[in-house]
Structure formats: structure tokens, C-alpha cells
Design a protein around this motif. Structure first.
Motif, short mmCIF file in Angstrom:
data_model
loop_
_atom_site.label_atom_id
_atom_site.label_comp_id
_atom_site.label_asym_id
_atom_site.label_seq_id
_atom_site.Cartn_x
_atom_site.Cartn_y
_atom_site.Cartn_z
N ARG A 11 0.84 -1.20 0.00
CA ARG A 11 0.00 0.00 0.00
C ARG A 11 0.88 1.25 0.00
NH1 ARG A 11 -2.64 -0.87 5.48
NH2 ARG A 11 -0.44 -1.39 5.82
N LEU A 12 0.74 2.05 -1.03
CA LEU A 12 1.57 3.25 -1.20
C LEU A 12 0.70 4.50 -1.20
CD1 LEU A 12 4.39 4.44 -1.86
CD2 LEU A 12 3.77 4.21 -4.28
N ALA A 13 1.03 5.43 -0.34
CA ALA A 13 0.32 6.71 -0.28
C ALA A 13 1.17 7.79 -0.96
CB ALA A 13 0.05 7.11 1.17
N TYR A 14 0.51 8.83 -1.45
CA TYR A 14 1.25 9.94 -2.06
C TYR A 14 0.45 11.21 -1.93
CZ TYR A 14 -1.84 9.34 -6.10
OH TYR A 14 -2.94 9.24 -6.91
N THR A 37 -1.36 -0.94 -4.28
CA THR A 37 -2.52 -0.05 -4.27
C THR A 37 -2.05 1.37 -3.93
OG1 THR A 37 -2.98 -0.48 -1.92
CG2 THR A 37 -4.05 -1.90 -3.53
N LEU A 38 -2.64 2.34 -4.58
CA LEU A 38 -2.26 3.74 -4.41
C LEU A 38 -3.35 4.50 -3.67
CD1 LEU A 38 -0.82 4.48 -7.96
CD2 LEU A 38 0.42 3.78 -5.91
N THR A 39 -2.92 5.35 -2.74
CA THR A 39 -3.85 6.18 -1.99
C THR A 39 -3.41 7.62 -2.06
OG1 THR A 39 -4.33 4.38 -0.43
CG2 THR A 39 -4.91 6.61 0.26
N ALA A 40 -4.20 8.47 -2.71
CA ALA A 40 -3.93 9.91 -2.72
C ALA A 40 -4.38 10.48 -1.38
CB ALA A 40 -4.67 10.57 -3.87
N VAL A 41 -3.48 11.19 -0.72
CA VAL A 41 -3.78 11.68 0.63
C VAL A 41 -3.42 13.16 0.72
CG1 VAL A 41 -1.52 10.89 1.43
CG2 VAL A 41 -3.34 11.29 3.09
N PRO A 42 -4.23 13.98 1.37
CA PRO A 42 -3.86 15.38 1.57
C PRO A 42 -2.53 15.50 2.30
CG PRO A 42 -6.17 15.03 2.12
CD PRO A 42 -5.57 13.67 1.91
N THR A 43 -1.76 16.51 1.98
CA THR A 43 -0.44 16.68 2.57
C THR A 43 -0.48 16.64 4.09
OG1 THR A 43 0.28 18.00 0.67
CG2 THR A 43 1.53 18.26 2.72
N ALA A 44 -1.46 17.29 4.68
CA ALA A 44 -1.53 17.38 6.13
C ALA A 44 -1.86 16.04 6.79
CB ALA A 44 -2.58 18.42 6.53
N ASP A 45 -2.39 15.08 6.02
CA ASP A 45 -2.83 13.81 6.61
C ASP A 45 -1.88 12.65 6.34
OD1 ASP A 45 -5.07 15.21 7.39
OD2 ASP A 45 -6.27 14.54 5.68
N ALA A 46 -0.82 12.88 5.56
CA ALA A 46 0.03 11.78 5.11
C ALA A 46 0.73 11.08 6.28
CB ALA A 46 1.07 12.29 4.11
N VAL A 47 1.32 11.84 7.19
CA VAL A 47 2.06 11.24 8.30
C VAL A 47 1.13 10.47 9.22
CG1 VAL A 47 3.36 11.78 10.39
CG2 VAL A 47 3.98 12.86 8.22
N THR A 48 -0.04 11.02 9.49
CA THR A 48 -1.01 10.33 10.35
C THR A 48 -1.44 9.00 9.73
OG1 THR A 48 -1.83 12.43 11.22
CG2 THR A 48 -3.27 10.52 11.46
N GLY A 58 4.98 5.99 1.93
CA GLY A 58 4.32 7.11 1.28
C GLY A 58 5.31 8.16 0.80
N PHE A 59 4.91 8.86 -0.23
CA PHE A 59 5.65 10.03 -0.70
C PHE A 59 5.06 11.26 -0.02
CE2 PHE A 59 6.29 7.12 -4.33
CZ PHE A 59 7.68 7.11 -4.36
N VAL A 60 5.90 12.02 0.67
CA VAL A 60 5.45 13.19 1.42
C VAL A 60 6.31 14.39 1.03
CG1 VAL A 60 4.71 11.74 3.35
CG2 VAL A 60 7.01 12.73 3.36
N PRO A 127 -7.14 30.28 2.85
CA PRO A 127 -7.94 29.15 2.37
C PRO A 127 -7.49 27.84 2.99
CG PRO A 127 -6.44 29.94 0.67
CD PRO A 127 -6.35 30.91 1.79
N ASP A 128 -8.42 26.90 3.10
CA ASP A 128 -8.10 25.61 3.71
C ASP A 128 -7.13 24.80 2.88
OD1 ASP A 128 -9.77 26.13 5.85
OD2 ASP A 128 -11.52 25.16 4.92
N THR A 129 -7.26 24.86 1.58
CA THR A 129 -6.47 24.01 0.70
C THR A 129 -5.85 24.80 -0.44
OG1 THR A 129 -8.33 23.49 -0.75
CG2 THR A 129 -8.01 22.06 1.18
N THR A 130 -4.83 24.20 -1.05
CA THR A 130 -4.23 24.79 -2.24
C THR A 130 -5.23 24.88 -3.38
OG1 THR A 130 -2.02 24.00 -1.61
CG2 THR A 130 -2.38 24.49 -3.95
#
Length: 240
Positions: A11-14, A37-48, A58-60, A127-130
Motif C-alpha cells: 500500500r503506497l500513499a502519495y 494499491t495507491l492512496t492519494a492523501v492530503p499533505t496534512a494527513d500523510a504522516v497520520t 508514502g511520498f510526502v 484558504p483551507d487548501t491549495t
């Protein structure tokens, strides 16, 4: 050697802006029996996500809280400013932070650049997000400074971007829980670092066996195999 467990999935996150396709393609070639399997994750949530066991690696974007994580920095991205196409800065090939001094610059909550001092004038909102920040740039309510891959990800026909030559840069890294460095994680590290399938750290292909050394011959065997030289005839004195 691949993981012996049947049904195992890597399982790979990015985070946004990272494109893992080239590494995933190599994985599929080398380990066809282990789905990825790939999981797109918001930058702020990757480490969690990684700490909670939601992904194997994961790629962070750095910096992150490295507690309990192993981290391999990979590459540094160019920093750019996103502007409307009709903005004055769009006429330049590249800009500096000083060029942004009188501009309202949006600073989204998921900003991935570590600033000692934020550029430009504070915008009317954070803004909350990019993604939301890009929409505000398109609406003419500010500019946005981001890594170049994010500017490409959020490309719009009415926007463009220019390199900010003296801005801090964002670095992408591969990370995973330090206490969960599995064989599959090691395999993926090898792929990201460019190791071949037959490298000493890889396990996807067993190393070729070396032929057994030939036994050394004894002096007697070497003598026995030496061809026998015909005896020379001695020349005698001829009588006249």
C-alpha cells in the motif's frame, strides 16, 4: 525473493503533486504477484495515515514530524508563483520575492513551503487548501506561491506561473514507519533508489549461482597428461 505470503498487497500513499507512476510500473514488472494499491492523501494527513497503519510507505513533502518514521529525501522542486494570465508578472520570465512585496499572496493551511517570512502582503483570508487558493487566484483576489508540480496539477487556462528564483523550496521524500520496515518496503526502497533487480539489496530475483571451481591438478596428474617427447637419436661417427 518476494514476500512469501499469498494475497499480500503493498500500500503506497502519495501527496498532491507527486507522480509515482514510474516506480509503480517497475514494481509491477518485478513483483507481478504482489499488487500495489495507491492512496492519494492530503499533505496534512500523510504522516497520520502512515502512523495509523493505513499505508506501508508514502511520498510526502518535507518538513514533517519524523518521530517514529524513516525518511529518504528524494528531490527538490522549483518554487513558482501562480498568477492570472493578464497579470503584470506574467510578462516576466522569472521573478523574485521582492517582486511580490506589494502583492497580496495567499497562504493556504496546507502550504508545503517552510517560510521564515511569508512573501507579499497578507491576503484577506487563509484558504483551507491549495485547490481553494488556486480558485481565489483565478478570481483575482491574490497570488499563490507553490511547488511547481502543484501549479501543474491545478493548471487552468486562465492562469500561468513563473519561477520565484530566491524562494524556499519544497522537498519530496519517501517515508515509512521505522518499526515496519518489511521485505516489501525494502523492495520498494530499492526501486526508488534505482537498484536493478539483481542488485545485492534486491530480493526480486535470486542471484545467479557461480559455477563450482575446477579442482586443481596434482603434480602427478599434470605430469601424466604431459605429452611424451620422442627420444632423440645420438649422432654417431661415420667411418669412411
Amino acid at each position: 525473493m518476494t514476500d512469501e505470503k499469498t494475497g499480500t498487497t503493498f500500500r503506497l500513499a502519495y501527496v498532491p503533486g507527486v507522480t509515482p507512476a514510474k516506480w509503480v510500473n517497475i514494481w509491477t514488472e518485478r513483483l507481478p504477484d504482489v499488487p500495489i494499491t495507491l492512496t492519494a492523501v492530503p499533505t496534512a494527513d500523510a504522516v497520520t495515515l502512515l502512523r495509523d497503519g493505513g499505508a506501508d510507505a508514502g511520498f510526502v513533502r518535507l518538513p514533517i514530524d519524523r518521530d517514529g518514521l524513516s525518511v529518504i529525501p528524494l528531490y527538490v522542486e522549483t518554487t513558482v508563483v501562480v498568477v492570472p494570465k493578464d497579470h503584470d508578472l506574467a510578462a516576466a520570465d522569472e521573478v523574485t520575492l521582492a517582486d511580490l512585496a506589494e502583492e497580496e499572496v495567499l497562504h493556504p493551511l496546507d502550504d508545503t513551503i517552510e517560510w521564515t517570512e511569508r512573501p507579499g502582503l497578507p491576503a484577506f483570508t487563509r484558504p483551507d487548501t491549495t485547490t481553494h487558493a488556486v480558485e481565489l487566484v483565478a478570481a483575482g483576489t491574490g497570488l499563490l506561491v507553490v511547488p511547481q508540480s502543484l501549479a501543474r496539477l491545478h493548471h487552468r487556462k486562465d492562469l500561468t506561473y513563473r519561477t520565484v528564483t530566491d524562494a524556499p523550496q519544497s522537498q519530496v521524500a519517501l517515508t515509512w514507519p521505522a518499526d515496519a520496515t518489511t521485505d516489501l518496503v525494502e523492495d520498494f526502497i530499492g526501486i526508488v533508489r534505482g537498484r536493478t533487480a539483481n542488485s545485492s539489496r534486491g530480493r526480486t530475483t535470486a542471484p545467479a549461482e557461480k559455477p563450482a571451481p575446477k579442482p586443481r591438478k596434482s603434480p602427478q596428474q599434470r605430469t601424466a597428461r604431459r605429452p611424451t617427447q620422442p627420444a632423440r637419436k645420438k649422432k654417431g661417427n661415420r667411418s669412411r
